[in-house]
Design a protein around this motif. Structure first.
Motif, PDB file in Angstrom:
ATOM      1  N   GLN A 184       0.775  -1.773   0.028  1.00  0.00           N
ATOM      2  CA  GLN A 184       0.140  -0.148   0.125  1.00  0.00           C
ATOM      3  C   GLN A 184       0.863   1.289  -0.084  1.00  0.00           C
ATOM      4  N   ARG A 185       2.133   0.607   0.762  1.00  0.00           N
ATOM      5  CA  ARG A 185       2.956   1.923   0.666  1.00  0.00           C
ATOM      6  C   ARG A 185       4.197   1.453   0.365  1.00  0.00           C
ATOM      7  N   ARG A 186       4.581   2.755  -1.116  1.00  0.00           N
ATOM      8  CA  ARG A 186       6.146   2.806  -1.345  1.00  0.00           C
ATOM      9  C   ARG A 186       7.128   2.260  -0.668  1.00  0.00           C
ATOM     10  N   LEU A 187       7.329   1.214  -0.547  1.00  0.00           N
ATOM     11  CA  LEU A 187       8.734   0.882   0.086  1.00  0.00           C
ATOM     12  C   LEU A 187      10.202   1.550  -0.246  1.00  0.00           C
ATOM     13  N   ARG A 188      10.580   2.320   0.838  1.00  0.00           N
ATOM     14  CA  ARG A 188      11.720   2.810   1.007  1.00  0.00           C
ATOM     15  C   ARG A 188      13.005   2.200   1.978  1.00  0.00           C
ATOM     16  N   VAL A 189      14.084   3.082   1.631  1.00  0.00           N
ATOM     17  CA  VAL A 189      15.433   2.239   1.728  1.00  0.00           C
ATOM     18  C   VAL A 189      15.430   1.822   3.903  1.00  0.00           C
ATOM     19  N   ALA A 190      14.227   2.718   4.338  1.00  0.00           N
ATOM     20  CA  ALA A 190      14.767   3.316   5.958  1.00  0.00           C
ATOM     21  C   ALA A 190      13.287   1.314   5.952  1.00  0.00           C
ATOM     22  N   ASP A 191      12.768   0.988   5.350  1.00  0.00           N
ATOM     23  CA  ASP A 191      11.882  -0.430   5.535  1.00  0.00           C
ATOM     24  C   ASP A 191      13.073  -1.814   5.195  1.00  0.00           C
ATOM     25  N   THR A 192      14.370  -1.327   4.609  1.00  0.00           N
ATOM     26  CA  THR A 192      15.048  -2.956   4.415  1.00  0.00           C
ATOM     27  C   THR A 192      15.994  -3.086   5.284  1.00  0.00           C
ATOM     28  N   ASP A 193      17.330  -4.041   5.539  1.00  0.00           N
ATOM     29  CA  ASP A 193      18.120  -4.121   5.896  1.00  0.00           C
ATOM     30  C   ASP A 193      18.773  -3.764   5.873  1.00  0.00           C
ATOM     31  N   LYS A 194      19.374  -2.806   4.834  1.00  0.00           N
ATOM     32  CA  LYS A 194      20.698  -1.441   4.703  1.00  0.00           C
ATOM     33  C   LYS A 194      19.821  -0.667   5.499  1.00  0.00           C
ATOM     34  N   GLY A 195      18.875  -0.336   5.684  1.00  0.00           N
ATOM     35  CA  GLY A 195      18.104   0.617   6.172  1.00  0.00           C
ATOM     36  C   GLY A 195      18.033   0.431   7.821  1.00  0.00           C
ATOM     37  N   ILE A 196      18.468  -0.902   8.613  1.00  0.00           N
ATOM     38  CA  ILE A 196      18.728  -0.901   9.888  1.00  0.00           C
ATOM     39  C   ILE A 196      20.255  -0.450   9.910  1.00  0.00           C
ATOM     40  N   GLU A 197      20.716  -0.912   8.993  1.00  0.00           N
ATOM     41  CA  GLU A 197      22.757  -0.495   9.237  1.00  0.00           C
ATOM     42  C   GLU A 197      22.809   0.802   8.828  1.00  0.00           C
ATOM     43  N   ILE A 198      22.052   1.851   8.209  1.00  0.00           N
ATOM     44  CA  ILE A 198      22.402   2.903   7.743  1.00  0.00           C
ATOM     45  C   ILE A 198      22.038   3.436   9.586  1.00  0.00           C
ATOM     46  N   ARG A 199      20.519   2.796   9.623  1.00  0.00           N
ATOM     47  CA  ARG A 199      20.335   4.206  11.496  1.00  0.00           C
ATOM     48  C   ARG A 199      21.379   3.721  12.834  1.00  0.00           C
ATOM     49  N   ARG A 200      22.383   2.592  12.538  1.00  0.00           N
ATOM     50  CA  ARG A 200      23.395   1.621  13.110  1.00  0.00           C
ATOM     51  C   ARG A 200      24.440   2.804  13.348  1.00  0.00           C
ATOM     52  N   GLN A 201      24.664   3.472  11.742  1.00  0.00           N
ATOM     53  CA  GLN A 201      25.905   4.354  11.448  1.00  0.00           C
ATOM     54  C   GLN A 201      24.865   5.727  11.884  1.00  0.00           C
ATOM     55  N   ILE A 202      24.215   5.808  11.257  1.00  0.00           N
ATOM     56  CA  ILE A 202      24.045   6.872  11.873  1.00  0.00           C
ATOM     57  C   ILE A 202      23.933   7.402  13.686  1.00  0.00           C
ATOM     58  N   THR A 203      23.391   6.717  15.089  1.00  0.00           N
ATOM     59  CA  THR A 203      23.787   6.691  15.895  1.00  0.00           C
ATOM     60  C   THR A 203      25.842   6.116  16.741  1.00  0.00           C
ATOM     61  N   ASP A 204      26.335   5.395  15.300  1.00  0.00           N
ATOM     62  CA  ASP A 204      27.225   5.538  16.039  1.00  0.00           C
ATOM     63  C   ASP A 204      27.975   7.034  15.441  1.00  0.00           C
ATOM     64  N   LEU A 205      27.452   7.371  14.798  1.00  0.00           N
ATOM     65  CA  LEU A 205      28.167   9.460  14.292  1.00  0.00           C
ATOM     66  C   LEU A 205      27.535  10.206  15.507  1.00  0.00           C
TER      67      LEU A 205
END
Length: 663
Positions: free
Chosen positions: A619-640
């Motif tokens: 129903q909603r277009r999936l974004r990078v935030a919805d993927t495994d890559k998104g999980i990893e990016i959020r971890r990188q943001i937390t580290d930064l």
């Protein structure tokens, strides 16, 4: 070292990449923006079986994804024939250009129109990526020009003239051909973000080595090993039973290209031996399956059949030796050369006596039926050496090890080739790998992958490495192998026993139960997968669409995408199998009809005819935030963010900016 010290050490290492507050802040902004881009498109293929032309075409057209983009972009502004021509140009730019230049009266006008169209397609497929990622995928020669064409607004009159001037100059400077080839390759590269191969690159078709060369050049791919891949890996590791099976299958399909042309395997010793040992044997049961298609002469067919029988008999011997060496496999009942009454011409199988089609075994000693003759030993030594010294084969095996594993969990999808062994009640079945060591489910898949790697690791203990090398045979045909999971491999029976009841290979419980949503959910639970939007995707068993079989099982929780690329399957399946696309809008399953040839596709603009089925629509277009890559990016943001805190509170000092030297 306590946790605080470890954290500080990690942040100090991170500070070498982002030495200032400004640089760390900029990266956080960049990563936050990436999270909001559309999810990259994943492409799933399985069971290619050496059919390299069909495989390469499906890669080039992204299972119809390029055609879909062209239709969306040009709608009714281009005729169907023109859209078909544009798609063919994208798939095969070099070959299509040769045809166009020979037939087109005004080539410069064609260049101008085609480049404008290609720029629009390229702009669309690159829109879901950052400029940085697009730039990294551009060819050096045309990187700047393509970037200018992709990112300038054509609705502005001045910018439109600017774009037109660039394209005109490309043509007048004689660079049009090279530019078209470059931008078509960029489109092919960007249309798919990740390629998943669910096993069985090898056997049956003529070009598994070509498929592997194509994969080795591909920008991003992984593979979940299939039983045929593991068979070739075992052959490369020096397992004689695997070597025999590889050669036997090639001879069975009258297709030696991968062995001889691809990997330089010397089959002359086998041919010489077979002609002498079986010179009085018609070997009728060993004539290739597709003898009427492969263009072999009568003399070639006879030699093929003799070699086929010779390697099969050696196979039955060396397999049985391993079955007796490893009684914990519980496969000694497959030592069928010991179950033959050579005078009566009968064989005792599963408690019943069967008449044999032929009982001519000139190299078998009834007193010691599993013992190789001296000539057979010489043949096997030479074949073993040929497999062990094939540089290209070992290069491809290294690629399989680097990019592959037994299973993969990606974006809440569990990928594997064949099965997860189950008990009759649907619970996970324990399987003994090393003697005394049993595993089930995820642990079974993990440790199976580790034992495969052990065969190629020189730092492994000698006994473990030898056992790992032997274990390739069990993975190929063992009843509880997650790559086979059948009661038996009835190779011997198909060659020598007329009664087709003996040919049956009873499928394991996974194949019987996988249409049950509860069973599929329990498997995904065991692999630690959560949420409602999760799936199992596998291949291995061709979907017989002609008989009404559905590739979507367990209420959409499981998808079987045996590609059916192998021509040998087309009669049974009625189609050329399935491929799967997973983009930001959802899953699309593509049912393919048999591929004719690349030459036909280029000359007449024909494509693999496919029927697209929407398996799941978001129903909603999936974004990078919805993927495994998104999980990893959020971890990188937390580290930064922690690094910023450390900078601002003096825990870690900022590095000095780069000093600019004035010249």
């Amino acid at each position: 070292m306590n946790k605080f010290d470890k954290d500080i050490r990690y942040l100090q290492l991170l500070s070498t990449s982002f030495p200032t507050i400004a640089e760390a802040s900029t990266e956080i902004i960049n990563l936050q923006a990436i999270l909001n881009l559309p999810k990259g498109t994943e492409h799933f293929l399985a069971d290619i079986h050496g059919e390299y032309e069909a495989f390469q075409h499906v890669l080039k057209n992204a299972s119809g994804n390029i055609k879909r983009k062209v239709n969306e972009l040009f709608g009714n502004t281009l005729r169907e024939a023109e859209k078909r021509e544009l798609c063919t140009l994208i798939y095969y730019p070099e070959q299509k250009l040769e045809i166009v230049k020979a037939d087109e009266p005004d080539i410069n006008d064609w260049y101008n129109i085609s480049i404008h169209h290609l720029v629009l397609v390229c702009r669309d497929v690159s829109s879901k990526y950052t400029r940085s990622k697009v730039r990294k995928n551009l060819p050096d020669d045309f990187s700047y020009i393509i970037q200018e064409l992709l990112h300038e607004r054509t609705d502005d009159k001045d910018k439109s003239d600017y774009v037109s001037a660039i394209i005109k100059t490309i043509i007048t400077t004689g660079c049009a051909d090279d530019f078209i080839i470059a931008i078509c390759n960029v489109i092919q590269r960007l249309i798919i973000d990740q390629l998943h191969i669910l096993g069985d690159v090898y056997d049956r078709g003529p070009g598994a080595h070509v498929v592997m060369d194509t994969l080795c050049r591909y920008h991003s791919w992984d593979i979940q090993w299939g039983n045929h891949d593991v068979l070739w890996m075992g052959a490369a590791a020096g397992n004689d039973a695997c070597i025999c099976n590889v050669i036997r299958i090639a001879l069975r399909y009258g297709n030696m290209a991968t062995l001889e042309d691809g990997y330089g395997i010397n089959l002359i010793p086998l041919a010489t031996f077979a002609m002498e040992a079986y010179k009085g044997d018609p070997c009728t049961e060993f004539i290739p399956k597709n003898a009427h298609e492969n263009g072999l002469t009568e003399k070639q067919l006879r030699l093929n059949a003799q070699m086929h029988k010779a390697i099969s008999v050696i196979q039955f011997k060396v397999e049985a030796q391993l079955f007796e060496k490893h009684p914990q496999w519980k496969m000694t009942d497959r030592c069928l050369l010991k179950a033959i009454d050579y005078k009566a011409g009968t064989c005792y199988i599963d408690g019943k006596l069967y008449k044999m089609r032929s009982c001519h075994f000139p190299t078998v000693n009834p007193e010691c039926p599993l013992e190789l003759t001296e000539q057979e030993k010489i043949v096997m030594d030479k074949l073993n050496h040929s497999f062990r010294v094939s540089d290209k084969l070992h290069m491809h095996v290294r690629a399989l090890l680097t990019h592959g594993c037994m299973y993969k969990i990606t974006n809440n999808n569990l990928l594997f080739h064949a099965s997860i062994p189950l008990n009759a009640d649907g619970t996970l079945k324990e399987v003994e790998i090393f003697p005394g060591r049993k595993y089930k489910g995820q642990e079974l898949m993990h440790h199976t992958g580790m034992i495969i790697r052990t065969a190629f690791q020189n730092d492994s203990q000698k006994m473990e490495q030898e056992y790992a090398r032997d274990y390739f045979l069990y993975l190929w045909c063992g009843p509880d192998s997650p790559l086979f999971d059948k009661s038996k491999m009835a190779t011997f029976e198909r060659y020598f026993i007329e009664d087709k009841a003996t040919h049956e290979e009873k499928k394991g419980n996974y194949f019987v139960l996988r249409d049950d949503p509860k069973i599929v959910d329990s498997i995904m639970d065991a692999f630690g997968m959560t949420g409602s939007n999760r799936h199992i995707i596998n291949g291995h068993v061709p979907v017989r669409a002609v008989k009404g079989e559905n590739p979507i099982k367990a209420n959409g929780k499981l998808m079987v995408i045996d590609g059916g690329f192998s021509r040998a399957y087309h009669k049974d399946t009625g189609i050329a199998g399935y491929t799967l696309i997973y983009h930001s809008r959802g899953f699309q399953l593509v049912q393919h009809e048999p591929f004719t040839s690349a030459e036909e596709a280029i000359r007449n603009g024909t494509d693999i005819k496919g029927t697209t089925q929407i398996v799941e629509f978001n129903q909603r277009r999936l974004r990078v935030a919805d993927t495994d890559k998104g999980i990893e990016i959020r971890r990188q943001i937390t580290d930064l963010e922690q690094l910023l805190y450390a900078y601002r509170h003096g825990i870690i000092p900022e590095k000095e900016g780069k000093i600019k030297v004035k010249m």
